[in-house]
Design a protein around this motif. Sequence first.
Motif, PDB file in Angstrom:
ATOM      1  N   SER A  23      12.881   1.289  -3.498  1.00 25.66           N
ATOM      2  CA  SER A  23      12.273   2.020  -2.385  1.00 25.66           C
ATOM      3  C   SER A  23      12.494   1.339  -1.040  1.00 25.66           C
ATOM      4  O   SER A  23      12.232   1.925   0.005  1.00 25.66           O
ATOM      5  CB  SER A  23      10.761   2.158  -2.616  1.00 25.66           C
ATOM      6  OG  SER A  23      10.131   0.890  -2.508  1.00 25.66           O
ATOM      7  N   GLY A  24      12.921   0.068  -1.068  1.00 30.41           N
ATOM      8  CA  GLY A  24      13.034  -0.695   0.173  1.00 30.41           C
ATOM      9  C   GLY A  24      11.763  -1.432   0.527  1.00 30.41           C
ATOM     10  O   GLY A  24      11.672  -2.057   1.587  1.00 30.41           O
ATOM     11  N   SER A  54      10.796   9.147   6.512  1.00 30.41           N
ATOM     12  CA  SER A  54      12.208   9.017   6.158  1.00 30.41           C
ATOM     13  C   SER A  54      12.673   7.581   6.358  1.00 30.41           C
ATOM     14  O   SER A  54      13.727   7.177   5.855  1.00 30.41           O
ATOM     15  CB  SER A  54      13.060   9.961   7.004  1.00 30.41           C
ATOM     16  OG  SER A  54      12.928   9.656   8.392  1.00 30.41           O
ATOM     17  N   ALA A  55      11.879   6.795   7.084  1.00 24.92           N
ATOM     18  CA  ALA A  55      12.220   5.386   7.315  1.00 24.92           C
ATOM     19  C   ALA A  55      12.368   4.635   6.002  1.00 24.92           C
ATOM     20  O   ALA A  55      13.129   3.663   5.911  1.00 24.92           O
ATOM     21  CB  ALA A  55      11.144   4.722   8.176  1.00 24.92           C
ATOM     22  N   ALA A  60      15.920   1.482   2.583  1.00 28.44           N
ATOM     23  CA  ALA A  60      16.575   1.236   1.294  1.00 28.44           C
ATOM     24  C   ALA A  60      18.091   1.203   1.455  1.00 28.44           C
ATOM     25  O   ALA A  60      18.774   0.349   0.871  1.00 28.44           O
ATOM     26  CB  ALA A  60      16.165   2.313   0.292  1.00 28.44           C
ATOM     27  N   ALA A  61      18.619   2.131   2.255  1.00 34.31           N
ATOM     28  CA  ALA A  61      20.069   2.169   2.482  1.00 34.31           C
ATOM     29  C   ALA A  61      20.551   0.918   3.203  1.00 34.31           C
ATOM     30  O   ALA A  61      21.608   0.354   2.878  1.00 34.31           O
ATOM     31  CB  ALA A  61      20.428   3.420   3.283  1.00 34.31           C
ATOM     32  N   ARG A  62      19.764   0.460   4.171  1.00 32.61           N
ATOM     33  CA  ARG A  62      20.149  -0.713   4.955  1.00 32.61           C
ATOM     34  C   ARG A  62      20.152  -1.983   4.088  1.00 32.61           C
ATOM     35  O   ARG A  62      21.069  -2.807   4.168  1.00 32.61           O
ATOM     36  CB  ARG A  62      19.185  -0.874   6.131  1.00 32.61           C
ATOM     37  CG  ARG A  62      19.537  -1.990   7.087  1.00 32.61           C
ATOM     38  CD  ARG A  62      18.730  -1.887   8.360  1.00 32.61           C
ATOM     39  NE  ARG A  62      17.293  -1.856   8.129  1.00 32.61           N
ATOM     40  CZ  ARG A  62      16.515  -0.781   8.291  1.00 32.61           C
ATOM     41  NH1 ARG A  62      17.027   0.364   8.695  1.00 32.61           N
ATOM     42  NH2 ARG A  62      15.211  -0.836   8.056  1.00 32.61           N
ATOM     43  N   THR A 197       6.758  -1.613   3.487  1.00 33.39           N
ATOM     44  CA  THR A 197       5.655  -1.392   2.554  1.00 33.39           C
ATOM     45  C   THR A 197       4.597  -0.463   3.156  1.00 33.39           C
ATOM     46  O   THR A 197       3.874   0.220   2.448  1.00 33.39           O
ATOM     47  CB  THR A 197       4.998  -2.743   2.181  1.00 33.39           C
ATOM     48  OG1 THR A 197       6.004  -3.603   1.623  1.00 33.39           O
ATOM     49  CG2 THR A 197       3.888  -2.568   1.168  1.00 33.39           C
ATOM     50  N   CYS A 198       4.529  -0.444   4.468  1.00 28.47           N
ATOM     51  CA  CYS A 198       3.469   0.238   5.217  1.00 28.47           C
ATOM     52  C   CYS A 198       3.447   1.742   4.985  1.00 28.47           C
ATOM     53  O   CYS A 198       4.479   2.415   5.072  1.00 28.47           O
ATOM     54  CB  CYS A 198       3.681  -0.051   6.706  1.00 28.47           C
ATOM     55  SG  CYS A 198       2.502   0.755   7.807  1.00 28.47           S
ATOM     56  N   TYR A 199       2.255   2.281   4.709  1.00 25.52           N
ATOM     57  CA  TYR A 199       2.094   3.727   4.535  1.00 25.52           C
ATOM     58  C   TYR A 199       2.320   4.487   5.839  1.00 25.52           C
ATOM     59  O   TYR A 199       2.537   5.697   5.824  1.00 25.52           O
ATOM     60  CB  TYR A 199       0.691   4.051   4.005  1.00 25.52           C
ATOM     61  CG  TYR A 199       0.459   3.673   2.553  1.00 25.52           C
ATOM     62  CD1 TYR A 199       1.507   3.649   1.640  1.00 25.52           C
ATOM     63  CD2 TYR A 199      -0.820   3.351   2.101  1.00 25.52           C
ATOM     64  CE1 TYR A 199       1.280   3.319   0.304  1.00 25.52           C
ATOM     65  CE2 TYR A 199      -1.052   3.026   0.773  1.00 25.52           C
ATOM     66  CZ  TYR A 199       0.000   3.014  -0.117  1.00 25.52           C
ATOM     67  OH  TYR A 199      -0.225   2.689  -1.442  1.00 25.52           O
ATOM     68  N   ASN A 200       2.273   3.785   6.949  1.00 26.55           N
ATOM     69  CA  ASN A 200       2.505   4.431   8.246  1.00 26.55           C
ATOM     70  C   ASN A 200       3.942   4.263   8.740  1.00 26.55           C
ATOM     71  O   ASN A 200       4.254   4.586   9.889  1.00 26.55           O
ATOM     72  CB  ASN A 200       1.516   3.883   9.284  1.00 26.55           C
ATOM     73  CG  ASN A 200       0.096   4.346   9.015  1.00 26.55           C
ATOM     74  OD1 ASN A 200      -0.140   5.527   8.806  1.00 26.55           O
ATOM     75  ND2 ASN A 200      -0.853   3.421   8.996  1.00 26.55           N
ATOM     76  N   GLY A 201       4.806   3.739   7.879  1.00 25.74           N
ATOM     77  CA  GLY A 201       6.228   3.697   8.177  1.00 25.74           C
ATOM     78  C   GLY A 201       6.674   2.617   9.139  1.00 25.74           C
ATOM     79  O   GLY A 201       7.720   2.741   9.764  1.00 25.74           O
ATOM     80  N   ILE A 202       5.903   1.521   9.244  1.00 24.12           N
ATOM     81  CA  ILE A 202       6.244   0.434  10.165  1.00 24.12           C
ATOM     82  C   ILE A 202       6.849  -0.725   9.369  1.00 24.12           C
ATOM     83  O   ILE A 202       6.268  -1.207   8.398  1.00 24.12           O
ATOM     84  CB  ILE A 202       5.011  -0.039  10.948  1.00 24.12           C
ATOM     85  CG1 ILE A 202       4.429   1.142  11.745  1.00 24.12           C
ATOM     86  CG2 ILE A 202       5.367  -1.189  11.874  1.00 24.12           C
ATOM     87  CD1 ILE A 202       3.113   0.826  12.424  1.00 24.12           C
ATOM     88  N   LEU A 203       8.015  -1.160   9.777  1.00 24.57           N
ATOM     89  CA  LEU A 203       8.774  -2.186   9.070  1.00 24.57           C
ATOM     90  C   LEU A 203       8.059  -3.545   9.090  1.00 24.57           C
ATOM     91  O   LEU A 203       7.184  -3.794   9.915  1.00 24.57           O
ATOM     92  CB  LEU A 203      10.150  -2.321   9.723  1.00 24.57           C
ATOM     93  CG  LEU A 203      11.254  -3.048   8.940  1.00 24.57           C
ATOM     94  CD1 LEU A 203      11.665  -2.228   7.721  1.00 24.57           C
ATOM     95  CD2 LEU A 203      12.458  -3.289   9.846  1.00 24.57           C
TER      96      LEU A 203
END
Length: 227
Positions: A23-24, A54-55, A60-62, A197-203
Amino acid sequence: MRLVRKWVKLMTKNNNKAVVVFSGGQDSTTCLFWAKQHFSEIEAVTFNYGQRHSAELECAARITKDLSIKHHVQDMSLLNQLAPNALTRSDIDIASEEGKLPTTFVDGRNLLFLSFAAILAKQIGAKHIITGVCETDFSGYPDCRDVFIKSLNVTLNLSMDYQFVIETPLMWLNKAQAWKLADELGAFEYIRNNTLTCYNGILADGCGECPACILRKRGLEEYLLSK
């Protein structure tokens, strides 16, 4: 069940190819680095189920590109239709109440992910499937339990007449121990700075407020204090 698992491992000891369910996030990336040390050939599979951000797919791709790992992305949009939840619907709040499953639980997710990962694994000649599920810090998700994984392992073997082994390197580790494993794998800084890991999409360290970030931060602080 132990005898069945022992027999499966014996039957697959000469197969050194694995598929990582990826999942990244912190856990699956730790598993990716773990797999790199245990298998001569690995491929990663990520599932697009209409997740909230979509992040996750981009991350995961990165990471797989960074690590030069072949990356498969499978369409699992039907899961989004069947199981609305806080990870697939922006109008559902992320919440957890005592005695209830968190709103972030996706019914059937690991069942489907591991089943489709197994189909892919058979096509490419891999017998090991690696997933980052964990019963120690599992947020109450029933499909992260060891008993589920062992049951599904047997079912997959019987359903395809193929000797899969589902590997769960993090099953009995808490988050602090997971950070320790990442450090032992030489991947601590990479995982801290590049995973989502963040549910709000922050790296990386994330929002610091959602349940996933709180669990990650608590484990990180505990590990750093123990060094």
